[in-house]
Motif scaffolding. Structure first.
Motif, short mmCIF file in Angstrom:
data_model
loop_
_atom_site.label_atom_id
_atom_site.label_comp_id
_atom_site.label_asym_id
_atom_site.label_seq_id
_atom_site.Cartn_x
_atom_site.Cartn_y
_atom_site.Cartn_z
N MET A 1 0.83 -1.20 0.00
CA MET A 1 0.00 0.00 0.00
C MET A 1 0.87 1.26 0.00
N ASP A 2 2.06 1.15 0.59
CA ASP A 2 2.95 2.31 0.62
C ASP A 2 3.42 2.69 -0.78
N ILE A 3 3.64 1.69 -1.63
CA ILE A 3 4.09 1.99 -3.00
C ILE A 3 3.02 2.75 -3.78
N LEU A 4 1.75 2.48 -3.48
CA LEU A 4 0.66 3.19 -4.15
C LEU A 4 0.70 4.68 -3.81
N TYR A 5 0.94 5.00 -2.56
CA TYR A 5 1.04 6.41 -2.15
C TYR A 5 2.26 7.06 -2.81
N LEU A 6 3.34 6.33 -2.92
CA LEU A 6 4.54 6.87 -3.55
C LEU A 6 4.29 7.12 -5.05
N MET A 7 3.62 6.21 -5.72
CA MET A 7 3.32 6.38 -7.14
C MET A 7 2.37 7.55 -7.38
N ILE A 8 1.38 7.71 -6.53
CA ILE A 8 0.46 8.85 -6.66
C ILE A 8 1.20 10.16 -6.45
N LEU A 9 2.07 10.20 -5.47
CA LEU A 9 2.86 11.41 -5.21
C LEU A 9 3.77 11.73 -6.39
N CYS A 10 4.42 10.72 -6.96
CA CYS A 10 5.29 10.95 -8.12
C CYS A 10 4.51 11.43 -9.34
N SER A 11 3.37 10.82 -9.59
CA SER A 11 2.60 11.22 -10.77
C SER A 11 2.01 12.62 -10.63
N VAL A 12 1.57 12.99 -9.45
CA VAL A 12 1.04 14.33 -9.24
C VAL A 12 2.16 15.36 -9.35
N SER A 13 3.33 15.06 -8.81
CA SER A 13 4.44 16.01 -8.91
C SER A 13 4.92 16.14 -10.35
N LEU A 14 4.95 15.04 -11.10
CA LEU A 14 5.33 15.12 -12.50
C LEU A 14 4.32 15.93 -13.31
N ALA A 15 3.05 15.74 -13.04
CA ALA A 15 2.02 16.52 -13.72
C ALA A 15 2.16 18.01 -13.38
N ALA A 16 2.50 18.32 -12.14
CA ALA A 16 2.68 19.72 -11.73
C ALA A 16 3.87 20.34 -12.46
N VAL A 17 4.95 19.56 -12.63
CA VAL A 17 6.12 20.06 -13.35
C VAL A 17 5.76 20.35 -14.80
N PHE A 18 5.03 19.44 -15.45
CA PHE A 18 4.62 19.66 -16.83
C PHE A 18 3.70 20.88 -16.95
N LEU A 19 2.83 21.07 -15.99
CA LEU A 19 1.94 22.23 -16.01
C LEU A 19 2.72 23.53 -15.88
N VAL A 20 3.71 23.56 -15.01
CA VAL A 20 4.53 24.76 -14.83
C VAL A 20 5.32 25.05 -16.10
N VAL A 21 5.89 24.01 -16.71
CA VAL A 21 6.66 24.20 -17.94
C VAL A 21 5.75 24.72 -19.06
N PHE A 22 4.55 24.17 -19.15
CA PHE A 22 3.60 24.63 -20.17
C PHE A 22 3.24 26.09 -19.94
N ILE A 23 2.98 26.49 -18.72
CA ILE A 23 2.61 27.88 -18.43
C ILE A 23 3.76 28.83 -18.76
N VAL A 24 4.98 28.42 -18.43
CA VAL A 24 6.14 29.28 -18.71
C VAL A 24 6.30 29.48 -20.22
N PHE A 25 6.20 28.41 -20.98
CA PHE A 25 6.36 28.55 -22.43
C PHE A 25 5.18 29.25 -23.07
N ALA A 26 4.00 29.10 -22.54
CA ALA A 26 2.84 29.81 -23.08
C ALA A 26 2.98 31.31 -22.86
N ARG A 27 3.53 31.70 -21.75
CA ARG A 27 3.74 33.14 -21.50
C ARG A 27 4.84 33.72 -22.36
N LYS A 28 5.82 32.89 -22.74
CA LYS A 28 6.89 33.37 -23.61
C LYS A 28 6.44 33.49 -25.06
N GLY A 29 5.28 32.94 -25.40
CA GLY A 29 4.76 33.05 -26.75
C GLY A 29 5.08 31.86 -27.63
#
Length: 73
Positions: A1-29
């Motif tokens: 069960m601990d691995i499930l929490y770790l995988m959820i944490l990793c996937s949410v953090s990876l999605a957050a990184v992709f969202l931040v990168v997308f926002i930065v590049f969208a603002r740059k044009g």
């Protein structure tokens, strides 16, 4: 069960990184011009350079090709 929490944490953090990168590049044009890359792929860069350098040379080439086609028929 601990691995499930770790995988959820990793996937949410990876999605957050992709969202931040997308926002930065969208603002740059990065995503403003979505029309010209689709049209640019249709043109050969060599033909564009030839047309810019000499306009009359292409007409001569077309005339030579027409003569060749007439002879081959």
């Amino acid at each position: 069960m601990d691995i499930l929490y770790l995988m959820i944490l990793c996937s949410v953090s990876l999605a957050a990184v992709f969202l931040v990168v997308f926002i930065v590049f969208a603002r740059k044009g990065q995503f403003e011009d979505d029309e010209s890359p689709a049209v640019r792929i249709l043109f050969d860069s060599d033909e564009i350079k030839e047309k810019e350098e000499s306009g009359n040379k292409n007409e001569e080439k077309k005339g030579d090709n027409n003569k060749f086609e007439e002879k081959s028929e």
